[in-house]
Design a protein around this motif. Structure first.
Motif, PDB file in Angstrom:
ATOM      1  N   VAL A 374       0.838  -1.202   0.000  1.00  0.00           N
ATOM      2  CA  VAL A 374       0.000   0.000   0.000  1.00  0.00           C
ATOM      3  C   VAL A 374       0.873   1.253   0.000  1.00  0.00           C
ATOM      4  N   PHE A 375       1.915   1.257   0.806  1.00  0.00           N
ATOM      5  CA  PHE A 375       2.842   2.386   0.861  1.00  0.00           C
ATOM      6  C   PHE A 375       3.511   2.594  -0.496  1.00  0.00           C
ATOM      7  N   ALA A 376       3.958   1.502  -1.111  1.00  0.00           N
ATOM      8  CA  ALA A 376       4.642   1.593  -2.400  1.00  0.00           C
ATOM      9  C   ALA A 376       3.719   2.160  -3.473  1.00  0.00           C
ATOM     10  N   LEU A 377       2.494   1.664  -3.551  1.00  0.00           N
ATOM     11  CA  LEU A 377       1.562   2.111  -4.580  1.00  0.00           C
ATOM     12  C   LEU A 377       1.181   3.576  -4.389  1.00  0.00           C
ATOM     13  N   SER A 378       0.836   3.951  -3.173  1.00  0.00           N
ATOM     14  CA  SER A 378       0.413   5.333  -2.931  1.00  0.00           C
ATOM     15  C   SER A 378       1.563   6.313  -3.117  1.00  0.00           C
ATOM     16  N   LEU A 379       2.779   5.932  -2.697  1.00  0.00           N
ATOM     17  CA  LEU A 379       3.923   6.816  -2.873  1.00  0.00           C
ATOM     18  C   LEU A 379       4.280   6.983  -4.343  1.00  0.00           C
ATOM     19  N   MET A 380       4.294   5.878  -5.101  1.00  0.00           N
ATOM     20  CA  MET A 380       4.607   5.964  -6.530  1.00  0.00           C
ATOM     21  C   MET A 380       3.545   6.776  -7.266  1.00  0.00           C
ATOM     22  N   GLY A 381       2.288   6.619  -6.859  1.00  0.00           N
ATOM     23  CA  GLY A 381       1.231   7.398  -7.485  1.00  0.00           C
ATOM     24  C   GLY A 381       1.376   8.882  -7.218  1.00  0.00           C
ATOM     25  N   ALA A 382       1.642   9.248  -5.960  1.00  0.00           N
ATOM     26  CA  ALA A 382       1.808  10.660  -5.607  1.00  0.00           C
ATOM     27  C   ALA A 382       3.046  11.254  -6.281  1.00  0.00           C
ATOM     28  N   ALA A 383       4.130  10.490  -6.313  1.00  0.00           N
ATOM     29  CA  ALA A 383       5.359  10.977  -6.930  1.00  0.00           C
ATOM     30  C   ALA A 383       5.180  11.188  -8.433  1.00  0.00           C
ATOM     31  N   SER A 384       4.333  10.370  -9.066  1.00  0.00           N
ATOM     32  CA  SER A 384       4.111  10.520 -10.503  1.00  0.00           C
ATOM     33  C   SER A 384       3.435  11.854 -10.824  1.00  0.00           C
ATOM     34  N   VAL A 385       2.584  12.327  -9.914  1.00  0.00           N
ATOM     35  CA  VAL A 385       1.926  13.617 -10.128  1.00  0.00           C
ATOM     36  C   VAL A 385       2.961  14.740 -10.152  1.00  0.00           C
ATOM     37  N   VAL A 386       3.889  14.696  -9.198  1.00  0.00           N
ATOM     38  CA  VAL A 386       4.938  15.716  -9.124  1.00  0.00           C
ATOM     39  C   VAL A 386       5.856  15.619 -10.341  1.00  0.00           C
ATOM     40  N   ALA A 387       6.283  14.389 -10.666  1.00  0.00           N
ATOM     41  CA  ALA A 387       7.191  14.203 -11.800  1.00  0.00           C
ATOM     42  C   ALA A 387       6.536  14.585 -13.120  1.00  0.00           C
ATOM     43  N   GLY A 388       5.222  14.393 -13.215  1.00  0.00           N
ATOM     44  CA  GLY A 388       4.531  14.699 -14.456  1.00  0.00           C
ATOM     45  C   GLY A 388       4.370  16.176 -14.735  1.00  0.00           C
ATOM     46  N   LEU A 389       4.619  17.018 -13.722  1.00  0.00           N
ATOM     47  CA  LEU A 389       4.491  18.456 -13.929  1.00  0.00           C
ATOM     48  C   LEU A 389       5.496  18.973 -14.953  1.00  0.00           C
ATOM     49  N   TRP A 390       6.724  18.455 -14.913  1.00  0.00           N
ATOM     50  CA  TRP A 390       7.766  18.946 -15.828  1.00  0.00           C
ATOM     51  C   TRP A 390       7.389  18.725 -17.292  1.00  0.00           C
ATOM     52  N   PRO A 391       7.171  17.464 -17.726  1.00  0.00           N
ATOM     53  CA  PRO A 391       6.810  17.310 -19.141  1.00  0.00           C
ATOM     54  C   PRO A 391       5.465  17.931 -19.479  1.00  0.00           C
ATOM     55  N   GLY A 392       4.513  17.899 -18.533  1.00  0.00           N
ATOM     56  CA  GLY A 392       3.201  18.470 -18.815  1.00  0.00           C
ATOM     57  C   GLY A 392       3.269  19.961 -19.074  1.00  0.00           C
ATOM     58  N   LEU A 393       3.961  20.678 -18.202  1.00  0.00           N
ATOM     59  CA  LEU A 393       4.083  22.125 -18.370  1.00  0.00           C
ATOM     60  C   LEU A 393       4.958  22.481 -19.569  1.00  0.00           C
ATOM     61  N   LEU A 394       6.009  21.688 -19.803  1.00  0.00           N
ATOM     62  CA  LEU A 394       6.865  21.922 -20.959  1.00  0.00           C
ATOM     63  C   LEU A 394       6.075  21.779 -22.249  1.00  0.00           C
ATOM     64  N   TRP A 395       5.255  20.739 -22.328  1.00  0.00           N
ATOM     65  CA  TRP A 395       4.435  20.533 -23.517  1.00  0.00           C
ATOM     66  C   TRP A 395       3.439  21.682 -23.702  1.00  0.00           C
ATOM     67  N   ARG A 396       2.813  22.072 -22.616  1.00  0.00           N
ATOM     68  CA  ARG A 396       1.810  23.143 -22.705  1.00  0.00           C
ATOM     69  C   ARG A 396       2.461  24.463 -23.127  1.00  0.00           C
ATOM     70  N   ARG A 397       3.649  24.732 -22.623  1.00  0.00           N
ATOM     71  CA  ARG A 397       4.311  26.002 -22.902  1.00  0.00           C
ATOM     72  C   ARG A 397       4.850  26.071 -24.333  1.00  0.00           C
ATOM     73  N   THR A 398       5.248  24.935 -24.882  1.00  0.00           N
ATOM     74  CA  THR A 398       5.902  24.946 -26.198  1.00  0.00           C
ATOM     75  C   THR A 398       5.029  24.395 -27.310  1.00  0.00           C
ATOM     76  N   ALA A 399       4.539  23.177 -27.136  1.00  0.00           N
ATOM     77  CA  ALA A 399       3.838  22.510 -28.236  1.00  0.00           C
ATOM     78  C   ALA A 399       2.527  23.189 -28.584  1.00  0.00           C
ATOM     79  N   LEU A 400       1.752  23.586 -27.581  1.00  0.00           N
ATOM     80  CA  LEU A 400       0.450  24.159 -27.863  1.00  0.00           C
ATOM     81  C   LEU A 400       0.543  25.576 -28.426  1.00  0.00           C
ATOM     82  N   ARG A 401       1.693  26.221 -28.276  1.00  0.00           N
ATOM     83  CA  ARG A 401       1.878  27.546 -28.867  1.00  0.00           C
ATOM     84  C   ARG A 401       2.636  27.475 -30.196  1.00  0.00           C
ATOM     85  N   ALA A 402       3.302  26.334 -30.427  1.00  0.00           N
ATOM     86  CA  ALA A 402       4.085  26.185 -31.654  1.00  0.00           C
ATOM     87  C   ALA A 402       3.195  25.711 -32.774  1.00  0.00           C
ATOM     88  N   SER A 403       3.761  25.724 -33.957  1.00  0.00           N
ATOM     89  CA  SER A 403       3.058  25.191 -35.115  1.00  0.00           C
ATOM     90  C   SER A 403       3.280  23.685 -35.135  1.00  0.00           C
TER      91      SER A 403
END
Length: 410
Positions: A374-403
C-alpha cells in the motif's frame, strides 16, 4: 467513433489498408508466440536447474537486452529499408528460437540465444513503428496505434494463460518450435502483403547512441514526449506489487491474476472510449493533463479501508490513462521526427521507457519490502503527479503555442 464536422471527410479505418492488416496480424501472431516461449523457457530452465534465481534471470533476458538493441541499432531502420530490417530480424529470431529447442542445449548457450533474440527486438520495434507511419496517413496513425494497444492489452489478458495451457500439453521444446514458426509467419506476411519502400536516410553517420538522445532533447516538444515516456517508472508499480498486496489482504493467488487482468481490461475500455469521444486533432491537448493524472488513481491506496475492489478500479483506471498517454505520445512524436531519423528517435524513446519501467519495478518492490505494498503504490502514485508536472508544463508552454505538425491534418 467521433463524428466529423460538416464538410469534413471521415477518416478511413486503418484496417482498410491491406498492409496494416498484415502488420497487425504479424504482430499478434508473434506476440502469442513470445508469450508461449517465455512460459516454456521458465519451465525448461527450472526443470533443468531447480533454481528460481536462474529461472528469473532467464525470464529477464527476454526483456532486458531489448533496451540495448533499441539504443544501439534502431538507426539501422533509417539506413536500410524498414521492411527489409523487419524481415531480416524475423528470420534471425526464427533461427535463434529454433536453436533453443535443440534437446540438451547447454544452459549458457541457451541464455546467450535468449539474449540475442531479445536484443533483436529493439531494432525490430523501431522499424515497425516507423514503417507504420509509412503505411498509414497522419490521420490514420493514432487510430492504428490505438488498435495496436488494444490488441496487445487484450492479448496480455489471455497470453500467459494460453502459454501455461500449451506448456502443460506440449514439451517446452515444442513450444519453442511454435514460437519459431510464428516468426516465419510474420516474415511471410511482410513479404507477401507489405510493399518495398526505399531507404529513408541518406548515407551518413547517425549511429551513435548519443545521437538519438540529442535528437530528442534538442527540440522542446520532442523533449516533453521523451520525459513523458520516463513516467512509466511510476505507472508500472501495480505489476510489481500486485502479489504482495493480495497477500497482505489475506486473499488467494487467483486475485493476483484478477488484478493484473484488470489493467488490461481498463486499457481496452479506456482506449476505446478515448477514441470515440476525442477527435484526433485534439489528442495533443490532453497530454499535459494525462502527465499529471495517470498515476493519481494509485494514491487511493492510502485511503483507510481500501480493499480489493478499490484496487481493481485503481489498477484499471491508471493503466487506461497510461495507455492513452502512450498513444498520444507515439502518434505525436512520429510527426515531430524527420523521416530519415524516425526509427532512431522512436527506438530511443522505446528503450528509455523500458529502462524506466524496469527500474520502477525494482523500486516499487523494494518499497513494498521496506514498508508495505500500500505504501509503495500510494507513494509511486503521488510521486508521478509531481514528476509529471515537468513534461506536462513543458508541452503546454511549447507545443500548444508552436506550429505543431497536426496528427489529423499532416
Amino acid at each position: 467513433m467521433v463524428k466529423p464536422l460538416r464538410g469534413e471527410r471521415a477518416p478511413q479505418s486503418p484496417f482498410s489498408s491491406r498492409e496494416f492488416r498484415a502488420t497487425w496480424l504479424a504482430e499478434l501472431v508473434s506476440y502469442f508466440g513470445d508469450q508461449i516461449a517465455r512460459v516454456a523457457l521458465a519451465i525448461l530452465v527450472f526443470d533443468r536447474t531447480d533454481s528460481a534465481a536462474l529461472t528469473g534471470l532467464t525470464y529477464a533476458l527476454t526483456y532486458v537486452p531489448t533496451v540495448v538493441g533499441a539504443l544501439t541499432c534502431s538507426y539501422l531502420a533509417d539506413l536500410r529499408p524498414r521492411r527489409s530490417v523487419i524481415m531480416t530480424v524475423d528470420l534471425c529470431r526464427a533461427a535463434t528460437v529454433a536453436a533453443m529447442a535443440i534437446p540438451g542445449i547447454p544452459l549458457g548457450v541457451l541464455c546467450l540465444l535468449v539474449s540475442a533474440m531479445s536484443f533483436l527486438g529493439g531494432p525490430y520495434k523501431a522499424a515497425q513503428l516507423a514503417l507504420l507511419r509509412d503505411i498509414l496517413s497522419a490521420e490514420q496513425y493514432p487510430r492504428g496505434m490505438s488498435i495496436r494497444q488494444i490488441t496487445t492489452q487484450a492479448a496480455q489478458i489471455v497470453g500467459f494463460a494460453l502459454g501455461g495451457v500449451v506448456s502443460s500439453v506440449f514439451t517446452p521444446q515444442a513450444c519453442l518450435v511454435v514460437d519459431s514458426i510464428t516468426f516465419l509467419a510474420s516474415f511471410g506476411l511482410y513479404r507477401s502483403f507489405v510493399k518495398p519502400r526505399p531507404t529513408a536516410a541518406a548515407s551518413r553517420e547517425i549511429g551513435a547512441v548519443a545521437a538519438g538522445l540529442v535528437l530528442l532533447w534538442t527540440d522542446p516538444r520532442r523533449r516533453a514526449i521523451f520525459l513523458t515516456s520516463m513516467l512509466g517508472f511510476f505507472y508500472v508499480s501495480p505489476e510489481a506489487v500486485a502479489a504482495p498486496y493480495v497477500s497482505a489482504l489475506g486473499l488467494g493467488s487467483l486475485w493476483v491474476g484478477v488484478l493484473l487482468a484488470c489493467t488490461g481490461v481498463g486499457a481496452v475500455v479506456g482506449l476505446w472510449l478515448f477514441h470515440r469521444l476525442v477527435p484526433i486533432q485534439k489528442y495533443g491537448e490532453y497530454l499535459p493533463l494525462l502527465c499529471i493524472v495517470s498515476g493519481l488513481p494509485l494514491v487511493a491506496f492510502a485511503m483507510p479501508g481500501s480493499g480489493i475492489y478499490l484496487a481493481m478500479a485503481a489498477f484499471a483506471t491508471s493503466n487506461a490513462l497510461w495507455c492513452v498517454q502512450v498513444v498520444i505520445c507515439v502518434s505525436t512524436l512520429v510527426e515531430l521526427l524527420p523521416d530519415d531519423r524516425r526509427a532512431q528517435g522512436m527506438g530511443t524513446v522505446s528503450a528509455m521507457n523500458l529502462t524506466a519501467q524496469g527500474i520502477g519495478t525494482a523500486v516499487a518492490g523494494l518499497l513494498a519490502q521496506w514498508q508495505s505494498a500500500v505504501f509503495a503504490l500510494s507513494l509511486m502514485g503521488a510521486a508521478s503527479v509531481v514528476a509529471g508536472l515537468w513534461p506536462g508544463l513543458l508541452w503546454r508552454r511549447t507545443a500548444l503555442r508552436a506550429s505543431l505538425p497536426s496528427i489529423g491534418e499532416a
